[in-house]
Design a protein around this motif. Structure first.
Motif, PDB file in Angstrom:
ATOM      1  N   ALA A  71       0.817  -1.213   0.000  1.00  0.00           N
ATOM      2  CA  ALA A  71       0.000   0.000   0.000  1.00  0.00           C
ATOM      3  C   ALA A  71       0.849   1.261   0.000  1.00  0.00           C
ATOM      4  N   VAL A  72       2.029   1.158   0.584  1.00  0.00           N
ATOM      5  CA  VAL A  72       2.908   2.320   0.673  1.00  0.00           C
ATOM      6  C   VAL A  72       3.688   2.551  -0.615  1.00  0.00           C
ATOM      7  N   ALA A  73       4.022   1.495  -1.332  1.00  0.00           N
ATOM      8  CA  ALA A  73       4.928   1.565  -2.478  1.00  0.00           C
ATOM      9  C   ALA A  73       4.575   2.660  -3.483  1.00  0.00           C
ATOM     10  N   PRO A  74       3.297   2.863  -3.869  1.00  0.00           N
ATOM     11  CA  PRO A  74       2.991   3.904  -4.864  1.00  0.00           C
ATOM     12  C   PRO A  74       3.356   5.320  -4.430  1.00  0.00           C
ATOM     13  N   LEU A  75       3.500   5.553  -3.135  1.00  0.00           N
ATOM     14  CA  LEU A  75       3.851   6.889  -2.671  1.00  0.00           C
ATOM     15  C   LEU A  75       5.253   7.296  -3.104  1.00  0.00           C
ATOM     16  N   ALA A  76       6.069   6.330  -3.497  1.00  0.00           N
ATOM     17  CA  ALA A  76       7.443   6.629  -3.907  1.00  0.00           C
ATOM     18  C   ALA A  76       7.491   7.572  -5.108  1.00  0.00           C
ATOM     19  N   ALA A  77       6.411   7.626  -5.879  1.00  0.00           N
ATOM     20  CA  ALA A  77       6.386   8.491  -7.059  1.00  0.00           C
ATOM     21  C   ALA A  77       6.147   9.959  -6.701  1.00  0.00           C
ATOM     22  N   ARG A  78       5.783  10.231  -5.465  1.00  0.00           N
ATOM     23  CA  ARG A  78       5.483  11.611  -5.060  1.00  0.00           C
ATOM     24  C   ARG A  78       6.794  12.362  -4.765  1.00  0.00           C
ATOM     25  N   PRO A  79       6.788  13.691  -4.911  1.00  0.00           N
ATOM     26  CA  PRO A  79       8.020  14.476  -4.679  1.00  0.00           C
ATOM     27  C   PRO A  79       8.236  14.847  -3.220  1.00  0.00           C
ATOM     28  N   HIS A  80       7.604  14.138  -2.297  1.00  0.00           N
ATOM     29  CA  HIS A  80       7.644  14.464  -0.882  1.00  0.00           C
ATOM     30  C   HIS A  80       8.680  13.608  -0.137  1.00  0.00           C
ATOM     31  N   VAL A  81       9.152  14.124   0.982  1.00  0.00           N
ATOM     32  CA  VAL A  81       9.815  13.286   1.978  1.00  0.00           C
ATOM     33  C   VAL A  81       8.721  12.481   2.670  1.00  0.00           C
ATOM     34  N   ILE A  82       8.959  11.199   2.887  1.00  0.00           N
ATOM     35  CA  ILE A  82       7.947  10.322   3.479  1.00  0.00           C
ATOM     36  C   ILE A  82       8.487   9.748   4.785  1.00  0.00           C
ATOM     37  N   LEU A  83       7.702   9.882   5.857  1.00  0.00           N
ATOM     38  CA  LEU A  83       8.063   9.331   7.159  1.00  0.00           C
ATOM     39  C   LEU A  83       7.239   8.080   7.417  1.00  0.00           C
ATOM     40  N   VAL A  84       7.917   6.986   7.764  1.00  0.00           N
ATOM     41  CA  VAL A  84       7.234   5.729   8.080  1.00  0.00           C
ATOM     42  C   VAL A  84       7.817   5.179   9.373  1.00  0.00           C
ATOM     43  N   GLU A  85       7.036   4.358  10.080  1.00  0.00           N
ATOM     44  CA  GLU A  85       7.493   3.892  11.393  1.00  0.00           C
ATOM     45  C   GLU A  85       8.133   2.515  11.373  1.00  0.00           C
ATOM     46  N   ARG A  86       8.180   1.862  10.190  1.00  0.00           N
ATOM     47  CA  ARG A  86       8.797   0.540  10.126  1.00  0.00           C
ATOM     48  C   ARG A  86       9.752   0.469   8.937  1.00  0.00           C
ATOM     49  N   GLU A  87      10.858  -0.237   9.144  1.00  0.00           N
ATOM     50  CA  GLU A  87      11.867  -0.321   8.088  1.00  0.00           C
ATOM     51  C   GLU A  87      11.320  -1.023   6.861  1.00  0.00           C
ATOM     52  N   GLU A  88      10.458  -2.013   7.021  1.00  0.00           N
ATOM     53  CA  GLU A  88       9.922  -2.724   5.862  1.00  0.00           C
ATOM     54  C   GLU A  88       9.135  -1.785   4.951  1.00  0.00           C
ATOM     55  N   LEU A  89       8.502  -0.769   5.536  1.00  0.00           N
ATOM     56  CA  LEU A  89       7.787   0.211   4.723  1.00  0.00           C
ATOM     57  C   LEU A  89       8.771   1.116   3.982  1.00  0.00           C
ATOM     58  N   ALA A  90       9.849   1.478   4.649  1.00  0.00           N
ATOM     59  CA  ALA A  90      10.869   2.304   4.007  1.00  0.00           C
ATOM     60  C   ALA A  90      11.470   1.584   2.806  1.00  0.00           C
ATOM     61  N   LEU A  91      11.713   0.293   2.949  1.00  0.00           N
ATOM     62  CA  LEU A  91      12.327  -0.469   1.864  1.00  0.00           C
ATOM     63  C   LEU A  91      11.372  -0.662   0.687  1.00  0.00           C
TER      64      LEU A  91
END
Length: 212
Positions: free
Chosen positions: A51-71
């Motif tokens: 669910a998080v992966a598509p956000l990578a296309a946005r020009p924003h800095v993204i804060l997440v609370e788990r490393e698996e989401l960051a990866l």
């Protein structure tokens, strides 16, 4: 933002949720809140990496609370940020030399950032040879916390000015009943040293995913 506790890791999320320019997007298992002017998104809840992966296309800095989401945010620069609070406010250095920036012109490298910062509240500054060179402000606030942001021009670093402006800003914000949150990427040794010098102690972590 009632579903998120008012704790240091969610100060940006609460700040965005309370800003008329903020937005919210539902994700599988949770949600994201974002602010386009600040180029910031915070992901919260039991969100899946898919669910998080598509956000990578946005020009924003993204804060997440788990490393698996960051990866899952492919193509991003990922770093763990250490969150700090100030357990003993009396330990804050009692320094002079900072004052509100007001509408004083600022150097080009920080013009856009500080123009936005002025919309968030008081920007504290220190001057060298009549020019403002070091700045501190609170970009985000929740009912209990405020986020600390400090910037110093490269030519004015190593002069102790960041300590001066940060201490002044923190005292001013604390007078309004909130406590500071200091976030520093684990590779930013200068920021970590400054946090320690001001009396901050590590309490949490969050993952910062910046555009490549």
């Amino acid at each position: 933002m009632m579903e998120l506790p008012d704790v240091p890791r969610w100060v940006e999320a609460h700040g965005i949720a309370n800003d008329p320019a903020g937005w919210r997007e539902e994700l599988a298992g949770g949600f994201a809140v974002g602010h386009d002017a600040a180029r910031l998104i915070v992901v919260a809840g039991d969100v899946t990496p898919e669910a998080v992966a598509p956000l990578a296309a946005r020009p924003h800095v993204i804060l997440v609370e788990r490393e698996e989401l960051a990866l899952a945010l492919k193509g991003r620069r990922v770093e763990r940020a250490i969150l700090h609070t100030l357990p003993d406010p009396d330990a804050l250095p009692d320094l002079e030399g900072a004052s509100p920036l007001g509408d004083t012109p600022v150097p080009p490298p920080l013009q856009d950032e500080l123009a936005w910062a002025r919309t968030r509240g008081t920007v504290w500054a220190a001057w060298v040879d009549g020019e403002p060179v070091s700045f501190a402000y609170a970009p985000w606030r929740s009912p209990a916390w405020f986020d600390v942001s400090v910037d110093t021009l490269p030519s004015a670093r190593q002069l102790g000015l960041a300590t001066v402006v940060a201490a002044a800003m923190i005292r001013d914000e604390r007078a309004h009943g909130r406590e500071p949150v200091w976030g520093a990427d684990e590779g930013n040794l200068a920021s970590l040293r400054l946090a320690k010098r001001l009396g901050f102690e590590a309490v949490d972590e969050i993952w910062v995913c910046a555009p490549a």
